[in-house]
Scaffold this active site. Structure first.
Site, PDB file in Angstrom:
ATOM      1  N   ASP A 160       0.832  -1.202   0.000  1.00  0.00           N
ATOM      2  CA  ASP A 160       0.000   0.000   0.000  1.00  0.00           C
ATOM      3  C   ASP A 160       0.869   1.256   0.000  1.00  0.00           C
ATOM      4  O   ASP A 160       2.075   1.187   0.219  1.00  0.00           O
ATOM      5  CB  ASP A 160      -0.942  -0.037   1.218  1.00  0.00           C
ATOM      6  N   PRO A 195       0.476   4.134  -8.812  1.00  0.00           N
ATOM      7  CA  PRO A 195      -0.161   5.189  -9.616  1.00  0.00           C
ATOM      8  C   PRO A 195      -1.342   5.853  -8.915  1.00  0.00           C
ATOM      9  O   PRO A 195      -1.583   7.044  -9.110  1.00  0.00           O
ATOM     10  CB  PRO A 195      -0.621   4.466 -10.893  1.00  0.00           C
ATOM     11  N   ASP A 221     -10.568   2.666  -3.671  1.00  0.00           N
ATOM     12  CA  ASP A 221     -11.016   1.350  -3.201  1.00  0.00           C
ATOM     13  C   ASP A 221     -12.437   1.062  -3.680  1.00  0.00           C
ATOM     14  O   ASP A 221     -13.293   1.945  -3.666  1.00  0.00           O
ATOM     15  CB  ASP A 221     -11.077   1.327  -1.661  1.00  0.00           C
TER      16      ASP A 221
END
Ligand SMILES: *[C@@H]1O[C@H](CO)[C@@H](O)[C@H](O)[C@H]1NC(C)=O
Ligand SMILES: *[C@@H]1O[C@H](CO)[C@@H](O)[C@H](O)[C@H]1NC(C)=O
Ligand SMILES: *[C@@H]1O[C@H](CO)[C@@H](O)[C@H](O)[C@H]1NC(C)=O
Ligand SMILES: *[C@@H]1O[C@H](CO)[C@@H](O)[C@H](O)[C@H]1NC(C)=O
Ligand SMILES: *[C@@H]1O[C@H](CO)[C@@H](O)[C@H](O)[C@H]1NC(C)=O
Length: 410
Positions: A160, A195, A221
């Site tokens: 992450d 990105p 998400d």
């Protein structure tokens, strides 16, 4: 026709030259599996929620069901842990460790268990000092953490991008972790969000990202809602000129998890997610409770023909060809000159509507040239028979639903 074919060949050659994938031998087709995040979030209270907390029990039970109920056989291979698996601090030697109450056997034992079932284990960390949920991040420990994951037998890392102070640290961190994973000698699928965290400030360099990552998130998400699915598809279509050409064996755009089997999508919307994730050559990570699945959701998620489109060995991502009022027409070139075609009805009022289009629209006129056999795959399997390249098709699609077709040249 010859000119069109020549132009197409030229485009294909340029694209191949552009896109050099991370050389770790994995993710030759989009990875498939299960990931805990969307459905189970950061549940850490196992006393209150023993079935739902992020614990070794959750992952061993999912692994058991994946083998027992046909998921593994359908191609779903990775059992993936997301955020919140860690203890709040590293051990005395600086290594990450699992929360001892929720993972009393440790990650090594969990990996052994998952491997004994013929499945693979995915884990999660973060490029910054802490993860998105506030657990220890990998900054300053990339090599140690890569070695730790490899020593446990981990097969995939979701990395992450929360809590990086600068774009330079973000990029360096993603690159350094990729090199650290390589140094372990263990092939580990490397899933990035580079990105997504970069884009608000800077145009991502996808050529570079593909050299370091096996798949990468571009957008927010996924949530268990039609709005979320719609926004992901729209974002993808609006950016297709820069992202579609880069996808291919070893490197994929990741529109995030499949939420089919949860609470937020109607049947039509679930069909749309499955069809469009196949068109987009998306990694297929389900986030749902495989222990409690309705038969329809299972039928859809295990549908062999849709999965075959998703996993097509040519590895070209599909794209939107037209948007005509409420209808969208998408296509994806497949191996053996076949095409997958999706007709999506975005109207959220009224009943089924027909969309009529000429087959000359598809594949620059080459998809059904001179003739092809058309098979409907979703929402139900149906044979449409032989058509020629100037035929028109009239496809009836329910509101927020999709009809997925496969065209095989004769
Ligand atoms: C590491 O990188 C080299 C060079 O790109 C490649 O040949 C090798 O297969 C990689 N190893 C792993 C485990 O990713
Ligand atoms: C982690 O924290 C240190 C100390 O505050 C800081 O110098 C460093 O930039 C941080 N790392 C990242 C990736 O933000
Ligand atoms: C990445 O690795 C290089 C070379 O070892 C090092 O100089 C740099 O500080 C590292 N960057 C980060 C963010 O860890
Ligand atoms: C993007 O990255 C590639 C590979 O690292 C590099 O060759 C190219 O110059 C970069 N492009 C831009 C616009 O920075
Ligand atoms: C769509 O077209 C088919 C075939 O022409 C027809 O049978 C059907 O009634 C039409 N559906 C709608 C909603 O107009």
């Amino acid at each position: 026709m010859a000119a069109a074919a020549a132009r197409w060949a030229l485009v294909a050659a340029v694209v191949v030259a552009l896109a050099v994938a991370l050389d770790n031998g994995v993710a030759r087709t989009p990875p498939m599996g299960w990931l805990h995040w969307e459905r189970f979030l950061c549940g850490t209270d196992c006393a209150a929620e023993p079935d739902r907390c992020v614990s070794e029990r959750l992952f061993t039970e999912m692994a058991d069901v994946m083998v027992a109920e046909g998921w593994k056989e359908a191609g779903y291979e990775f059992v993936c842990i997301d955020d919140c698996w860690m203890a709040p601090t590293r051990d005395e030697r600086g290594r990450l460790r699992a929360d001892p109450r929720r993972f009393p056997s440790g990650i090594r034992a969990l990996a052994d268990y998952v491997h004994s079932k013929g499945l693979k284990l995915g884990i999660y960390s973060d490029v910054g000092n802490t993860t998105c949920a506030g657990f220890p991040g990998s900054y300053g420990h990339y090599e140690l953490d890569a070695q730790t994951f490899a020593s446990w037998g981990v097969d995939l890392l979701k990395f992450d991008g929360c809590n990086a102070d600068s774009l330079e640290l973000l990029a360096e961190g993603y690159r350094n972790m990729s090199l650290a994973l390589n140094k372990t000698g263990r092939p580990i699928v490397y899933s990035c969000e580079w990105p997504f965290y970069l884009r608000p400030m800077q145009q991502p360099n996808y050529t570079e990202i593909k050299q370091y990552c096996n798949h990468w998130r571009n957008f927010y998400d996924v949530y268990d809602s039609w709005n979320s699915i719609k926004s992901i598809m729209e974002w993808t279509a609006l950016h297709q000129d820069s992202i579609v050409k880069i996808a291919g064996p070893g490197g994929w755009n990741d529109p995030d998890m499949l939420v089919i089997g949860n609470f937020g999508l109607s049947w039509e919307q679930a069909v749309t997610q499955m069809a469009m994730w196949a068109i987009m050559a998306a990694p297929l990570f389900m986030s749902n409770d495989l222990r409690h699945m309705k038969p329809e959701a299972k039928w859809l998620l295990q549908n062999k023909e849709v999965i075959a489109i998703n996993q097509d060995p040519l590895g070209k991502q599909g794209y939107r060809i037209t948007k005509d009022k409420n209808f969208e027409l998408w296509e994806r070139p497949l191996s053996d000159r076949a095409y997958a075609v999706a007709v999506l009805n975005q109207q959220e009022i009224g009943g089924p509507q027909n969309f009529t289009f000429s087959l000359t629209f598809l594949g620059n006129g080459l998809a059904c040239n001179p003739a092809c056999c058309i098979q409907q795959i979703l929402p139900t399997s149906r044979d449409w028979g032989v058509h020629n390249w100037v035929s028109s098709l009239s496809v009836e699609v329910n509101p927020t639903g999709t009809v997925l077709l496969k065209l095989v040249p004769l």
